[in-house]
Design an enzyme around this catalytic site. Structure first.
Site, mmCIF file in Angstrom:
data_model
loop_
_atom_site.group_PDB
_atom_site.id
_atom_site.type_symbol
_atom_site.label_atom_id
_atom_site.label_comp_id
_atom_site.label_asym_id
_atom_site.label_seq_id
_atom_site.Cartn_x
_atom_site.Cartn_y
_atom_site.Cartn_z
ATOM 1 C CE LYS A 9 -3.697 -2.465 2.481
ATOM 2 N NZ LYS A 9 -4.574 -2.481 3.695
ATOM 3 C CG PHE A 57 -13.144 0.807 7.495
ATOM 4 C CD1 PHE A 57 -12.666 0.232 6.323
ATOM 5 C CD2 PHE A 57 -13.777 -0.018 8.420
ATOM 6 C CE1 PHE A 57 -12.818 -1.125 6.065
ATOM 7 C CE2 PHE A 57 -13.929 -1.377 8.176
ATOM 8 C CZ PHE A 57 -13.447 -1.928 6.993
ATOM 9 N NE ARG A 85 -5.725 -12.954 4.845
ATOM 10 C CZ ARG A 85 -6.530 -11.910 4.977
ATOM 11 N NH1 ARG A 85 -6.427 -10.871 4.139
ATOM 12 N NH2 ARG A 85 -7.437 -11.868 5.923
ATOM 13 C CB THR A 91 -6.932 -6.631 9.936
ATOM 14 O OG1 THR A 91 -7.375 -7.772 9.186
ATOM 15 C CG2 THR A 91 -7.379 -5.363 9.233
ATOM 16 N NE ARG A 102 -1.834 -6.033 7.103
ATOM 17 C CZ ARG A 102 -2.970 -6.586 6.717
ATOM 18 N NH1 ARG A 102 -3.553 -7.519 7.464
ATOM 19 N NH2 ARG A 102 -3.547 -6.208 5.580
ATOM 20 C CD GLU A 126 -8.330 -9.455 -3.695
ATOM 21 O OE1 GLU A 126 -9.134 -9.078 -2.826
ATOM 22 O OE2 GLU A 126 -7.182 -9.878 -3.421
HETATM 23 P P1 DAT Z 1 -7.279 -7.426 5.635
HETATM 24 O O1 DAT Z 1 -6.537 -6.347 4.879
HETATM 25 O O2 DAT Z 1 -6.467 -7.957 6.801
HETATM 26 O O3 DAT Z 1 -7.826 -8.511 4.741
HETATM 27 P P2 DAT Z 1 -10.027 -6.460 5.842
HETATM 28 O O4 DAT Z 1 -10.290 -7.121 4.521
HETATM 29 O O5 DAT Z 1 -10.948 -6.779 6.980
HETATM 30 O O6 DAT Z 1 -8.526 -6.711 6.341
HETATM 31 O O7 DAT Z 1 -10.070 -4.873 5.671
HETATM 32 C C1 DAT Z 1 -9.475 -4.292 4.501
HETATM 33 C C2 DAT Z 1 -8.689 -3.085 4.948
HETATM 34 O O8 DAT Z 1 -9.570 -2.114 5.495
HETATM 35 C C3 DAT Z 1 -7.678 -3.354 6.069
HETATM 36 O O9 DAT Z 1 -6.446 -3.839 5.566
HETATM 37 C C4 DAT Z 1 -7.530 -2.011 6.709
HETATM 38 C C5 DAT Z 1 -8.925 -1.418 6.563
HETATM 39 N N1 DAT Z 1 -9.721 -1.620 7.772
HETATM 40 C C6 DAT Z 1 -10.303 -2.756 8.179
HETATM 41 N N2 DAT Z 1 -10.942 -2.597 9.341
HETATM 42 C C7 DAT Z 1 -10.762 -1.289 9.676
HETATM 43 C C8 DAT Z 1 -11.183 -0.483 10.758
HETATM 44 N N3 DAT Z 1 -11.917 -0.976 11.753
HETATM 45 N N4 DAT Z 1 -10.795 0.826 10.758
HETATM 46 C C9 DAT Z 1 -10.054 1.332 9.768
HETATM 47 N N5 DAT Z 1 -9.636 0.633 8.702
HETATM 48 C C10 DAT Z 1 -9.981 -0.669 8.666
HETATM 49 MG MG MG Z 2 -9.327 -8.445 3.310
#
Ligand code: DAT
Ligand code: MG
Length: 149
Positions: A9, A57, A85, A91, A102, A126
């Site tokens: 990112k 978000f 992963r 996350t 991370r 994707e």
């Molecule tokens: P991941 O990237 O671990 O697959 P995800 O698919 O649940 O996580 O969410 C996608 C992205 O969104 C994550 O990398 C960061 C952001 N995100 C997720 N939950 C969040 C939150 N509660 N507040 C802010 N950003 C969030």
């Molecule tokens: Mg995800």
């Protein structure tokens, strides 16, 4: 052979962590089959994160992902979707264990450095969203017999 979509990112690019992140996936033994630096459009980011479009978000996430260059990649290998992963971690970087990308390199959920597909089917869609078929390079590293029997 299983493939996954991984993206560094804008925070990872801005912080100079591209080499460090690629090194971790490379030394694990996965094979890089596509890589490009691009500044994603809002349309691409919204499609990529469509599953989260009702979340509070979402707009901030799209703002962030489109705020600068991203390194988009396809990695290949045995069990690469789930295993990458694990290498990426949780996350939220604050609770992601040491040893994960991370956990070692980040502190905030909205700046968690890297995306990795969460399932084989998600990976396929994707990869198709971010890459054209001709951008994927089919090759087999000469060390393959030393990584998988
Ligand atoms: P991941 O990237 O671990 O697959 P995800 O698919 O649940 O996580 O969410 C996608 C992205 O969104 C994550 O990398 C960061 C952001 N995100 C997720 N939950 C969040 C939150 N509660 N507040 C802010 N950003 C969030
Ligand atoms: Mg995800």
């Amino acid at each position: 052979m299983e493939r996954t979509f991984i993206a560094i990112k804008p925070d990872g690019v801005q912080r100079g962590l591209v080499g460090e992140i690629i090194r971790r996936l490379e030394t694990k033994g996965f094979t890089l089959v596509a890589l490009k630096l691009l500044h994603p459009s809002r349309e691409l980011a919204e499609q990529h994160y469509a599953v989260h479009k009702e979340r509070p978000f979402f707009s901030g996430l799209v703002d962030f992902i489109t705020s600068g260059p991203v390194v988009a990649m396809v990695w290949q290998g045995e069990g690469v979707v789930a295993a990458s992963r694990l290498t990426i971690g949780a996350t939220n970087p604050l609770v992601s264990p040491p040893g994960t990308i991370r956990g070692d390199l980040g502190i905030n959920i909205g700046r968690n450095l890297i995306h990795g597909s969460d399932a084989v089917e998600t990976a396929q869609s994707e990869i198709a969203l971010w890459f054209k078929e001709e951008e994927l390079v089919s090759w087999s590293p000469t060390v393959s017999p030393w990584l998988s029997e």
